[in-house]
Design a protein around this motif. Sequence first.
Motif, PDB file in Angstrom:
ATOM      1  N   ASP A 553       0.851  -1.193   0.000  1.00 21.70           N
ATOM      2  CA  ASP A 553       0.000   0.000   0.000  1.00 21.70           C
ATOM      3  C   ASP A 553       0.885   1.241   0.000  1.00 21.70           C
ATOM      4  N   GLY A 554       1.191   1.733  -1.215  1.00 19.66           N
ATOM      5  CA  GLY A 554       2.015   2.936  -1.323  1.00 19.66           C
ATOM      6  C   GLY A 554       1.262   4.213  -1.023  1.00 19.66           C
ATOM      7  N   GLY A 555      -0.071   4.131  -0.894  1.00 20.50           N
ATOM      8  CA  GLY A 555      -0.863   5.324  -0.612  1.00 20.50           C
ATOM      9  C   GLY A 555      -1.282   5.441   0.838  1.00 20.50           C
ATOM     10  N   ALA A 556      -0.683   4.648   1.723  1.00 24.91           N
ATOM     11  CA  ALA A 556      -1.056   4.702   3.137  1.00 24.91           C
ATOM     12  C   ALA A 556      -0.710   6.060   3.731  1.00 24.91           C
ATOM     13  N   PRO A 557      -1.562   6.613   4.601  1.00 24.78           N
ATOM     14  CA  PRO A 557      -1.253   7.906   5.214  1.00 24.78           C
ATOM     15  C   PRO A 557      -0.017   7.795   6.101  1.00 24.78           C
ATOM     16  N   PRO A 558       0.733   8.883   6.264  1.00 26.68           N
ATOM     17  CA  PRO A 558       1.964   8.823   7.060  1.00 26.68           C
ATOM     18  C   PRO A 558       1.659   8.556   8.534  1.00 26.68           C
ATOM     19  N   GLY A 559       2.655   8.027   9.226  1.00 33.24           N
ATOM     20  CA  GLY A 559       2.512   7.737  10.653  1.00 33.24           C
ATOM     21  C   GLY A 559       3.493   6.680  11.076  1.00 33.24           C
ATOM     22  N   VAL A 560       3.604   6.490  12.381  1.00 29.59           N
ATOM     23  CA  VAL A 560       4.525   5.477  12.899  1.00 29.59           C
ATOM     24  C   VAL A 560       3.903   4.092  12.766  1.00 29.59           C
ATOM     25  N   GLU A 561       2.674   3.955  13.296  1.00 22.05           N
ATOM     26  CA  GLU A 561       1.979   2.684  13.218  1.00 22.05           C
ATOM     27  C   GLU A 561       1.217   2.579  11.893  1.00 22.05           C
ATOM     28  N   PRO A 562       1.163   1.375  11.310  1.00 30.35           N
ATOM     29  CA  PRO A 562       0.382   1.229  10.077  1.00 30.35           C
ATOM     30  C   PRO A 562      -1.109   1.321  10.365  1.00 30.35           C
ATOM     31  N   PRO A 563      -1.917   1.688   9.355  1.00 33.46           N
ATOM     32  CA  PRO A 563      -3.373   1.699   9.543  1.00 33.46           C
ATOM     33  C   PRO A 563      -3.898   0.277   9.759  1.00 33.46           C
ATOM     34  N   VAL A 564      -5.195   0.191  10.043  1.00 33.06           N
ATOM     35  CA  VAL A 564      -5.848  -1.106  10.182  1.00 33.06           C
ATOM     36  C   VAL A 564      -6.328  -1.564   8.803  1.00 33.06           C
ATOM     37  N   TYR A 565      -6.067  -2.830   8.493  1.00 34.75           N
ATOM     38  CA  TYR A 565      -6.476  -3.405   7.214  1.00 34.75           C
ATOM     39  C   TYR A 565      -7.438  -4.568   7.465  1.00 34.75           C
ATOM     40  N   ALA A 566      -8.328  -4.815   6.494  1.00 26.93           N
ATOM     41  CA  ALA A 566      -9.250  -5.945   6.564  1.00 26.93           C
ATOM     42  C   ALA A 566      -9.203  -6.680   5.227  1.00 26.93           C
ATOM     43  N   VAL A 567      -9.108  -8.004   5.291  1.00 30.22           N
ATOM     44  CA  VAL A 567      -8.978  -8.820   4.087  1.00 30.22           C
ATOM     45  C   VAL A 567     -10.105  -9.851   4.070  1.00 30.22           C
ATOM     46  N   ALA A 568     -10.776  -9.980   2.925  1.00 31.98           N
ATOM     47  CA  ALA A 568     -11.828 -10.983   2.743  1.00 31.98           C
ATOM     48  C   ALA A 568     -11.516 -11.814   1.508  1.00 31.98           C
ATOM     49  N   ALA A 569     -11.817 -13.096   1.572  1.00 38.81           N
ATOM     50  CA  ALA A 569     -11.694 -13.968   0.402  1.00 38.81           C
ATOM     51  C   ALA A 569     -12.965 -13.830  -0.444  1.00 38.81           C
ATOM     52  N   VAL A 570     -12.794 -13.733  -1.771  1.00 39.32           N
ATOM     53  CA  VAL A 570     -13.914 -13.492  -2.693  1.00 39.32           C
ATOM     54  C   VAL A 570     -13.908 -14.571  -3.762  1.00 39.32           C
ATOM     55  N   GLN A 571     -15.109 -15.065  -4.090  1.00 40.81           N
ATOM     56  CA  GLN A 571     -15.236 -16.094  -5.119  1.00 40.81           C
ATOM     57  C   GLN A 571     -16.615 -16.014  -5.755  1.00 40.81           C
ATOM     58  N   GLY A 572     -16.656 -15.784  -7.047  1.00 43.04           N
ATOM     59  CA  GLY A 572     -17.919 -15.808  -7.775  1.00 43.04           C
ATOM     60  C   GLY A 572     -18.969 -14.847  -7.247  1.00 43.04           C
ATOM     61  N   GLY A 573     -18.562 -13.649  -6.816  1.00 43.33           N
ATOM     62  CA  GLY A 573     -19.529 -12.688  -6.291  1.00 43.33           C
ATOM     63  C   GLY A 573     -19.838 -12.865  -4.823  1.00 43.33           C
ATOM     64  N   ARG A 574     -19.326 -13.933  -4.184  1.00 48.95           N
ATOM     65  CA  ARG A 574     -19.540 -14.149  -2.752  1.00 48.95           C
ATOM     66  C   ARG A 574     -18.250 -13.822  -2.018  1.00 48.95           C
ATOM     67  N   SER A 575     -18.360 -13.466  -0.764  1.00 47.17           N
ATOM     68  CA  SER A 575     -17.161 -13.136   0.000  1.00 47.17           C
ATOM     69  C   SER A 575     -17.261 -13.719   1.405  1.00 47.17           C
ATOM     70  N   SER A 576     -16.102 -13.953   1.992  1.00 52.13           N
ATOM     71  CA  SER A 576     -16.031 -14.454   3.362  1.00 52.13           C
ATOM     72  C   SER A 576     -16.183 -13.300   4.341  1.00 52.13           C
ATOM     73  N   ALA A 577     -16.179 -13.649   5.631  1.00 57.01           N
ATOM     74  CA  ALA A 577     -16.046 -12.611   6.647  1.00 57.01           C
ATOM     75  C   ALA A 577     -14.670 -11.970   6.510  1.00 57.01           C
ATOM     76  N   GLU A 578     -14.530 -10.739   7.003  1.00 60.29           N
ATOM     77  CA  GLU A 578     -13.250 -10.040   6.919  1.00 60.29           C
ATOM     78  C   GLU A 578     -12.389 -10.365   8.139  1.00 60.29           C
TER      79      GLU A 578
END
Length: 690
Positions: A553-578
Amino acid sequence: MPSWGSCAAVGDLPPFDPNDYRKRVLAAVEKRGGPEASDPFELYDLPLELAEELTDVQVAARIDEVWGFWQRQRDHPKYRVLVALLVETHAARSAELRDAAARRTAAMRVREQRRQRDAARYELLDAAIARLVDRYGGVPRDKIPGLDEVGALTGLTPAEVAARLRRHPVIDPAGPAAAEPVIGPERRRQVRALLDEFGRLTEAPAPPTLLALLGLGPEASAAEIGATAAAFRARARELPPDRLRAVLDELLVHVAELIEPGPDAVAAYLDTVALDVREYLVPRVRAAVLVEDRLVAEDHAHLVEEAMARGLDRRRATDLLASIAAELATTVEQPGRTPEPAPRPEPPRQPSWEEPLKAARAALRAGRPVEAERHVAEARRCAGTNGTTPVRAVADEVESVLAEARVRARAAGAAAEARRFVEVLDHLDHLARTASDLGLPADAEELRRRARAAVEEADRIVAAAEAGPVADRPAMLERALAVCADHVGALTALDTVPIEAPAWVNAVRDGRGDVLVLWAPSPTPGVTYRVRRQAPDGAWRVIGRVPDTSIEDGGAPPGVEPPVYAVAAVQGGRSSAETRSDESRPGPAAARSPAPPPVPAGPPAPSGVVATRTADGAVRISWTAAPGDDGGTEYRVRCRRPDGGWRVVGRTHDTAIEDGGAPAGPVPVYGVSATSRGGPRSAEVLSEPG
C-alpha cells in the motif's frame, strides 16, 4: 457541479486547489461512472458561467495546472484508473476549450447537458414523492428514510432530498395500510425502461419482468425469489461502478419492494404486468380479427404464448385475451371447433390483399417470419394506397419478431463465448420456435450440441459433488461453473458453501512509509482477496483485489503505526467474513495457522540516481540498474514535495522516467527503489538536490 460564488470578479479564476479538486471533481466523476458522464469544463475546473469572459491564456494556464495534477495522481489508490483515462484523452478533451469561439459553442452544449443530467438525478425521487402524495395527500414522515435511499441511487444527498421535500406537506403515517405497495403508471414506466436498458447494456433481449430478470417464472415461490434476489445482490456488488451496475442496483430495489414481500405482492405485480402486455396484444388481436373475422384457434394459441413470453402465467394470459376479444366484440374460436358463419345473402368479394395477409399470419404462427415478410410484401402490393387495411399492423408484428430473433442470434454467440450455455440453449430454442427460417449460421446445430454437452457435463459434476466428500464440493462446483458458467444447480449449490476467511492479517510499515500487508491463504480454493484500509474517521476504502496473499500500500497515510487493514476472500460474487490486522479471527482455523511471517529483507538497490531538467520544463530521472536485474525488476520513482512529503511519479522496468508534473524552480529530490516480481522493496536511493 462546481460552485464559483467566491470568484473575485467576472473573468477571475479562483486558484486551483488540488485537494479540493480531488474531493469535489474526481470523486463526483468517479461516482457517476467516469469521464463520459462529465464535461470538459468540470474536468478542467473551469466555471461554466465564465466561459465567455475567460481569455485563452487563462484557460490554457488552468488546463496545464489540471494536466500536471493528473500526472501526479497516476498512482493514487482510488483514482488511478480514472486519471489514466483522463490522461489518455487529454488532447481531445481540452482542444475545444483553448479557442474562444469553440469554447462558447461547447458552453452552450454543456449547459443543456447539465440541465438534463440534473433533471435525471431527481427523476426517480420525484416519481417516488408523487406516488406518496397521490396516495396519502402528502409525504408520510416514516417514508422519508426510504426517500433518502431512493435519492442516493442517483447520487442525491439527504440534504438535497430534504430540499426537494419542502415542496410537499409532511404528514404523520396513516397506520399499517400505508405499507402496502402501489404500482402506478409512472413506476411501471420506470421498471420497463430499466429492464430495456439492462437488455441493451448486456446486448441480450430485455427481460420482460422483474421475475424474468432473476431467471424465474411467474409461478416462483417466495423462498425462490428471496434466495435468487440475495444471490443477485451479492454478484452485483462485485461489478465495476459503471452504468450496468447502477441499472442493476435500481432494478433490485424494485425487486425488493414489488415481488419479495410475498405471494400477494407478486400477484399485484403480475396484474400490473398484464396492463403492459395488453398494450402489446390489442393491435395484434385487432389485426387478426380484421383478417379472419374472428380470433381463430391458431391465433389465440399463438397470442397466449406471446403473452406468456412477456411474463404472464397461462391463466392471466388467457383471461387477458378473452377480455380484449370482448372489448372488440369478436368471438374466440375454440380448438377443434369452427363456428358456423352466420348466413349471408351474398358474401362480399374477398379483397386481393386478404389471402397473402392470412398466409403471412399463418407463417408467423408457424415460426417462419422471413416467409411472413414475403407475404406481407405481396399484401402491401395488392392493397396499394388503401390505408384502411391491417397490412401495417401485421408488417409491424413481423418486423418485431425478426428484430428480436436477430438480437437473440447475436446474444447466443456472445453467451457461448462466456460459456453461458444454459442461456445459449434458451436463445436457440426460442429461435427454433419463432424464427426457424431466419438463416442461422451453419454452426448453429454444432453450437446447440456443444451447449447441451456442456450442460450435461456440468450436471454430472454437480451430482458427483453432492454425493462426494464435503471438503471436495467447492472445487467441484467451481469446475462445473468453468464448464457452464450459468448452470443453475452449480450456482445454487455454491451459494450454500461458505468461503473461509484468512486466519490472520499482518501490516508492517517500512522506513520509507509504505505498508506491506500479508495474510494467511484461505482454505477455500480458487479465491481472490479484497483488501480494505480503515481511514482515521472510521471509513473503509478498498485498496486492491489480488490473487496473491500480500499487497503493498504505497498510498497509506503517514505515521509510525500502520493503519488497520481488513482482508476478505472473494469467489464468484460471494465473499467471506473479513479478517482485520488489529485482531485475530476466532475459531479452530486461527489456532492451527502459523504466526504471521516477518517482512523479508529487500533486494539490491539501484545506484547513481540523476535528475535533470529538460527543455520543456519536465524532469528526467535516470539511474543504474540494481545488481542482478534480469529485466523483471520494477523501479518506483518518488519526488519529494516542498512540505517534506512524497508523491509517486511512476513505476517502470526501464532505468529512466520523465516527470511531466514537476514544479518549476530548482530540481526536486527524487528517490528510486527496486522490487522484483511483487517481492519486498529495496532501500531508496536519492538524487542530489537541484
